[in-house]
Design a protein around this motif. Structure first.
Motif, PDB file in Angstrom:
ATOM      1  N   CYS A  97       8.254  25.079 -16.833  1.00 45.91           N
ATOM      2  CA  CYS A  97       9.411  25.522 -16.061  1.00 45.91           C
ATOM      3  C   CYS A  97       9.190  25.437 -14.555  1.00 45.91           C
ATOM      4  CB  CYS A  97       9.775  26.953 -16.442  1.00 45.91           C
ATOM      5  SG  CYS A  97      10.486  27.117 -18.101  1.00 45.91           S
ATOM      6  N   GLY A  98       7.997  25.035 -14.146  1.00 47.61           N
ATOM      7  CA  GLY A  98       7.721  24.861 -12.731  1.00 47.61           C
ATOM      8  C   GLY A  98       7.423  26.146 -11.987  1.00 47.61           C
ATOM      9  N   THR A  99       6.979  27.184 -12.709  1.00 43.87           N
ATOM     10  CA  THR A  99       6.640  28.453 -12.070  1.00 43.87           C
ATOM     11  C   THR A  99       5.126  28.558 -11.915  1.00 43.87           C
ATOM     12  OG1 THR A  99       8.559  29.529 -13.046  1.00 43.87           O
ATOM     13  CG2 THR A  99       6.807  30.962 -12.244  1.00 43.87           C
ATOM     14  N   PRO A 100       4.616  28.803 -10.717  1.00 43.82           N
ATOM     15  CA  PRO A 100       3.166  28.902 -10.510  1.00 43.82           C
ATOM     16  C   PRO A 100       2.572  30.067 -11.291  1.00 43.82           C
ATOM     17  CG  PRO A 100       4.331  28.700  -8.418  1.00 43.82           C
ATOM     18  CD  PRO A 100       5.363  28.954  -9.458  1.00 43.82           C
ATOM     19  N   LEU A 101       1.368  29.850 -11.811  1.00 39.53           N
ATOM     20  CA  LEU A 101       0.724  30.812 -12.693  1.00 39.53           C
ATOM     21  C   LEU A 101      -0.433  31.532 -12.028  1.00 39.53           C
ATOM     22  CD1 LEU A 101       0.931  28.501 -15.726  1.00 39.53           C
ATOM     23  CD2 LEU A 101       1.351  30.947 -15.994  1.00 39.53           C
ATOM     24  N   ILE A 102      -0.483  32.845 -12.278  1.00 34.57           N
ATOM     25  CA  ILE A 102      -1.639  33.683 -11.991  1.00 34.57           C
ATOM     26  C   ILE A 102      -2.182  34.142 -13.342  1.00 34.57           C
ATOM     27  CG2 ILE A 102      -2.366  35.917 -11.058  1.00 34.57           C
ATOM     28  CD1 ILE A 102      -0.276  35.528  -8.835  1.00 34.57           C
ATOM     29  N   SER A 103      -3.508  34.157 -13.507  1.00 34.47           N
ATOM     30  CA  SER A 103      -4.061  34.457 -14.828  1.00 34.47           C
ATOM     31  C   SER A 103      -5.349  35.255 -14.721  1.00 34.47           C
ATOM     32  CB  SER A 103      -4.339  33.150 -15.584  1.00 34.47           C
ATOM     33  OG  SER A 103      -4.910  33.401 -16.862  1.00 34.47           O
ATOM     34  N   ASP A 104      -5.663  35.959 -15.830  1.00 34.73           N
ATOM     35  CA  ASP A 104      -7.010  36.476 -15.991  1.00 34.73           C
ATOM     36  C   ASP A 104      -7.937  35.291 -16.265  1.00 34.73           C
ATOM     37  OD1 ASP A 104      -6.010  35.838 -18.479  1.00 34.73           O
ATOM     38  OD2 ASP A 104      -6.535  37.722 -19.430  1.00 34.73           O
ATOM     39  N   ARG A 105      -9.239  35.555 -16.327  1.00 37.45           N
ATOM     40  CA  ARG A 105     -10.217  34.469 -16.491  1.00 37.45           C
ATOM     41  C   ARG A 105     -10.816  34.481 -17.887  1.00 37.45           C
ATOM     42  NH1 ARG A 105     -13.719  35.125 -10.875  1.00 37.45           N
ATOM     43  NH2 ARG A 105     -11.967  34.872  -9.423  1.00 37.45           N
ATOM     44  N   TRP A 106     -11.094  33.286 -18.413  1.00 37.65           N
ATOM     45  CA  TRP A 106     -11.791  33.152 -19.685  1.00 37.65           C
ATOM     46  C   TRP A 106     -12.378  31.751 -19.782  1.00 37.65           C
ATOM     47  CZ3 TRP A 106      -8.463  29.503 -21.798  1.00 37.65           C
ATOM     48  CH2 TRP A 106      -7.112  29.604 -21.453  1.00 37.65           C
ATOM     49  N   ASP A 107     -13.474  31.649 -20.532  1.00 31.23           N
ATOM     50  CA  ASP A 107     -14.119  30.354 -20.714  1.00 31.23           C
ATOM     51  C   ASP A 107     -13.133  29.366 -21.339  1.00 31.23           C
ATOM     52  OD1 ASP A 107     -16.496  31.329 -19.720  1.00 31.23           O
ATOM     53  OD2 ASP A 107     -17.393  31.694 -21.691  1.00 31.23           O
ATOM     54  N   GLY A 108     -13.147  28.152 -20.829  1.00 27.20           N
ATOM     55  CA  GLY A 108     -12.265  27.116 -21.363  1.00 27.20           C
ATOM     56  C   GLY A 108     -10.956  26.976 -20.619  1.00 27.20           C
ATOM     57  N   LEU A 109     -10.636  27.916 -19.720  1.00 31.60           N
ATOM     58  CA  LEU A 109      -9.388  27.807 -18.969  1.00 31.60           C
ATOM     59  C   LEU A 109      -9.347  26.507 -18.169  1.00 31.60           C
ATOM     60  CD1 LEU A 109      -6.711  28.911 -17.888  1.00 31.60           C
ATOM     61  CD2 LEU A 109      -8.007  30.216 -16.191  1.00 31.60           C
ATOM     62  N   ALA A 110     -10.491  26.121 -17.602  1.00 33.99           N
ATOM     63  CA  ALA A 110     -10.529  24.910 -16.783  1.00 33.99           C
ATOM     64  C   ALA A 110     -10.266  23.648 -17.588  1.00 33.99           C
ATOM     65  CB  ALA A 110     -11.883  24.808 -16.078  1.00 33.99           C
ATOM     66  N   ASP A 111     -10.426  23.707 -18.910  1.00 37.85           N
ATOM     67  CA  ASP A 111     -10.098  22.554 -19.742  1.00 37.85           C
ATOM     68  C   ASP A 111      -8.589  22.390 -19.921  1.00 37.85           C
ATOM     69  OD1 ASP A 111     -12.780  22.211 -20.017  1.00 37.85           O
ATOM     70  OD2 ASP A 111     -12.897  22.864 -22.115  1.00 37.85           O
ATOM     71  N   VAL A 112      -7.845  23.447 -19.584  1.00 36.61           N
ATOM     72  CA  VAL A 112      -6.397  23.430 -19.747  1.00 36.61           C
ATOM     73  C   VAL A 112      -5.699  23.217 -18.405  1.00 36.61           C
ATOM     74  CG1 VAL A 112      -4.393  24.742 -20.589  1.00 36.61           C
ATOM     75  CG2 VAL A 112      -6.611  24.948 -21.739  1.00 36.61           C
ATOM     76  N   LEU A 113      -6.013  24.067 -17.429  1.00 36.11           N
ATOM     77  CA  LEU A 113      -5.472  23.959 -16.077  1.00 36.11           C
ATOM     78  C   LEU A 113      -6.599  24.217 -15.080  1.00 36.11           C
ATOM     79  CD1 LEU A 113      -2.115  25.944 -16.472  1.00 36.11           C
ATOM     80  CD2 LEU A 113      -2.348  23.459 -16.239  1.00 36.11           C
ATOM     81  N   GLU A 114      -6.583  23.508 -13.979  1.00 35.28           N
ATOM     82  CA  GLU A 114      -7.676  23.599 -13.009  1.00 35.28           C
ATOM     83  C   GLU A 114      -7.517  24.836 -12.128  1.00 35.28           C
ATOM     84  OE1 GLU A 114      -9.474  21.194  -9.146  1.00 35.28           O
ATOM     85  OE2 GLU A 114      -8.095  20.171 -10.537  1.00 35.28           O
ATOM     86  N   PRO A 115      -8.455  25.799 -12.224  1.00 38.92           N
ATOM     87  CA  PRO A 115      -8.375  26.991 -11.374  1.00 38.92           C
ATOM     88  C   PRO A 115      -8.424  26.626  -9.889  1.00 38.92           C
ATOM     89  CG  PRO A 115      -9.887  27.358 -13.198  1.00 38.92           C
ATOM     90  CD  PRO A 115      -9.547  25.894 -13.206  1.00 38.92           C
ATOM     91  N   GLY A 116      -7.592  27.299  -9.127  1.00 39.31           N
ATOM     92  CA  GLY A 116      -7.532  27.042  -7.697  1.00 39.31           C
ATOM     93  C   GLY A 116      -6.569  25.943  -7.314  1.00 39.31           C
ATOM     94  N   HIS A 117      -6.227  25.091  -8.250  1.00 41.71           N
ATOM     95  CA  HIS A 117      -5.311  23.979  -7.971  1.00 41.71           C
ATOM     96  C   HIS A 117      -4.055  24.065  -8.825  1.00 41.71           C
ATOM     97  CE1 HIS A 117      -3.739  20.072  -7.042  1.00 41.71           C
ATOM     98  NE2 HIS A 117      -3.990  19.576  -8.237  1.00 41.71           N
ATOM     99  N   GLU A 118      -4.237  24.244 -10.140  1.00 44.15           N
ATOM    100  CA  GLU A 118      -3.092  24.316 -11.049  1.00 44.15           C
ATOM    101  C   GLU A 118      -2.815  25.737 -11.544  1.00 44.15           C
ATOM    102  OE1 GLU A 118      -3.703  19.837 -12.959  1.00 44.15           O
ATOM    103  OE2 GLU A 118      -4.725  21.568 -13.833  1.00 44.15           O
ATOM    104  N   ILE A 119      -3.765  26.637 -11.381  1.00 43.27           N
ATOM    105  CA  ILE A 119      -3.615  28.033 -11.784  1.00 43.27           C
ATOM    106  C   ILE A 119      -4.531  28.885 -10.914  1.00 43.27           C
ATOM    107  CG2 ILE A 119      -5.435  27.977 -13.568  1.00 43.27           C
ATOM    108  CD1 ILE A 119      -3.498  29.672 -15.320  1.00 43.27           C
ATOM    109  N   LEU A 120      -4.119  30.109 -10.610  1.00 46.95           N
ATOM    110  CA  LEU A 120      -4.903  31.006  -9.765  1.00 46.95           C
ATOM    111  C   LEU A 120      -5.458  32.150 -10.606  1.00 46.95           C
ATOM    112  CD1 LEU A 120      -2.514  31.270  -6.660  1.00 46.95           C
ATOM    113  CD2 LEU A 120      -4.368  29.632  -7.062  1.00 46.95           C
ATOM    114  N   THR A 121      -6.693  32.562 -10.296  1.00 43.41           N
ATOM    115  CA  THR A 121      -7.365  33.602 -11.081  1.00 43.41           C
ATOM    116  C   THR A 121      -7.919  34.684 -10.154  1.00 43.41           C
ATOM    117  OG1 THR A 121      -9.413  32.301 -11.072  1.00 43.41           O
ATOM    118  CG2 THR A 121      -7.948  32.042 -12.972  1.00 43.41           C
ATOM    119  N   PRO A 122      -7.061  35.495  -9.546  1.00 42.51           N
ATOM    120  CA  PRO A 122      -7.532  36.543  -8.639  1.00 42.51           C
ATOM    121  C   PRO A 122      -8.298  37.629  -9.383  1.00 42.51           C
ATOM    122  CG  PRO A 122      -5.191  36.799  -9.094  1.00 42.51           C
ATOM    123  CD  PRO A 122      -5.597  35.492  -9.700  1.00 42.51           C
ATOM    124  N   ASP A 123      -9.219  38.278  -8.647  1.00 47.19           N
ATOM    125  CA  ASP A 123     -10.076  39.295  -9.261  1.00 47.19           C
ATOM    126  C   ASP A 123      -9.365  40.620  -9.490  1.00 47.19           C
ATOM    127  OD1 ASP A 123     -12.453  37.773  -9.497  1.00 47.19           O
ATOM    128  OD2 ASP A 123     -12.829  38.036  -7.363  1.00 47.19           O
TER     129      ASP A 123
END
Length: 366
Positions: free
Chosen positions: A276-302
């Motif tokens: 839908c074109g909405t930017p994502l913020i997410s919790d962190r988990w192993d394997g996330l980078a295989d789906v969307l690139e943290p920092g570029h395609e998805i954000l994972t704030p602490d």
């Protein structure tokens, strides 16, 4: 290919993410020229909230109980492949019937793999017995990564394969328009997701009364106190999801604890929001980078401060670039059409292998 699927629900999205997963996958699978029969247990909580009573991409049949399931025995016997899904009512008994009746490929589709494995270890799983895993010719798993090897090594699955959720781009378009919320979340209440929701949305809302937030989904406790700047929406049918995402500058993805521990467990909501074109913020988990690139395609704030920094100070150009990159990635690799091709490949490979064990059934057909 003639495919029979016995799943939790196709007709109702109320309180579950299975329906949208099945809808996207089976619509795309049927579009590849296959014939699909979906068998759903007729239960009152879904009967009261049906938002797809007559799908146009498959035949749908409701059955009242295990005895009524026998009416579809001939279809199960004749099918080229049969899939039993997780959380099906009386799923162990249903699985034994399928394992006894089916002549084609027999698969279990687990849309809840880490939760299933935790329940199996505790002896509390109501829809899958450990002995059945070696009997199913194929274990399709919502979770990838090391969990697949564990299913084969520890439980004897002859073939454990990842089949992530997906999104139908036609059902989840990028609508654009003015945003009403700075950060939103869409999901059914779960106690083990609630701490992440509080850390990444509710606490930021308390600290920033000038910003706007929204939480949509059923089954939240009645005594839960919501900040004044958090809009509360009890339920959104799938057809309303794109407009909800379009109304959000950012949307949040949070993951159940068992799935965080297992990793490689992307939520269907993650793919839908990205489409839908909405930017994502997410919790962190192993394997996330295989789906969307943290920092570029998805954000994972602490935590809350990092979330507020994103909402208040991040340049609009970066927000738009993130949304565009995630959408392109999801449409190229996680669309329903991509996943239907994967399912077809898995089932064809399964049909080509010699059948494994057929003993250990609790149900013996008459």
């Amino acid at each position: 290919m003639r495919l029979v699927v016995l799943g939790l629900s196709l007709t109702s999205s109320w309180g579950n993410g299975h329906s949208t997963t099945y809808r996207a996958l089976l619509k795309a699978f049927a579009a590849r020229g296959h014939e699909v029969l979906f068998l759903e247990r007729d239960v009152p909580w879904y009967a009261a909230h049906r938002d797809l009573a007559e799908p146009d991409f498959c035949r749908l049949e409701l059955y009242a109980d295990l005895d009524a399931l026998g009416r579809y025995r001939a279809a199960i016997v004749a099918a080229d492949a049969v899939i039993v899904g997780s959380y099906v009512p009386d799923g162990i008994a249903v699985g034994d019937r399928v394992l006894a009746w089916a002549r084609g490929a027999r698969a279990f589709y687990d849309i809840d793999t880490p939760v299933t494995l935790a329940a199996l270890e505790a002896g509390t799983c109501a829809y899958l017995d450990p002995r059945q895993i070696a009997l199913y010719d194929l274990y399709l798993s919502f979770t990838g990564g090391p969990t697949l090897a564990r299913l084969e090594r520890d439980y004897g699955s002859p073939a454990a394969r990842a089949l992530y959720c997906s999104v139908d781009p036609e059902a989840y378009p990028a609508l654009g328009g003015a945003a009403r919320y700075d950060l939103s979340y869409l999901g059914t209440y779960s106690p083990d997701r609630q701490p992440a929701l509080e850390r990444l949305l509710l606490e930021p809302a308390l600290r920033a009364p000038d910003l706007r937030f929204a939480v949509a989904g059923p089954q939240y406790p009645a005594d839960l106190v919501w900040p004044d700047n958090v809009a509360r929406i009890e339920h959104l049918a799938p057809g309303d999801h794109p407009a909800f995402y379009a109304a959000s500058r950012y949307t949040l993805n949070v993951t159940r604890a068992d799935m965080v521990r297992a990793g490689w467990s992307p939520s269907v909501r993650l793919f839908e929001a990205a489409a839908c074109g909405t930017p994502l913020i997410s919790d962190r988990w192993d394997g996330l980078a295989d789906v969307l690139e943290p920092g570029h395609e998805i954000l994972t704030p602490d935590g809350p401060e990092a979330v507020l920094e994103i909402l208040r100070a991040r340049p609009e150009a970066e927000r738009t670039a993130q949304a565009d990159a995630a959408r392109a990635r999801v449409l190229a690799r996680h669309s329903a059409a991509c996943r239907a091709r994967e399912l077809e490949d898995h089932l064809e490979a399964c049909r080509a292998r010699p059948r494994g064990r057929t003993a250990d059934l609790a149900f013996v057909p008459g």
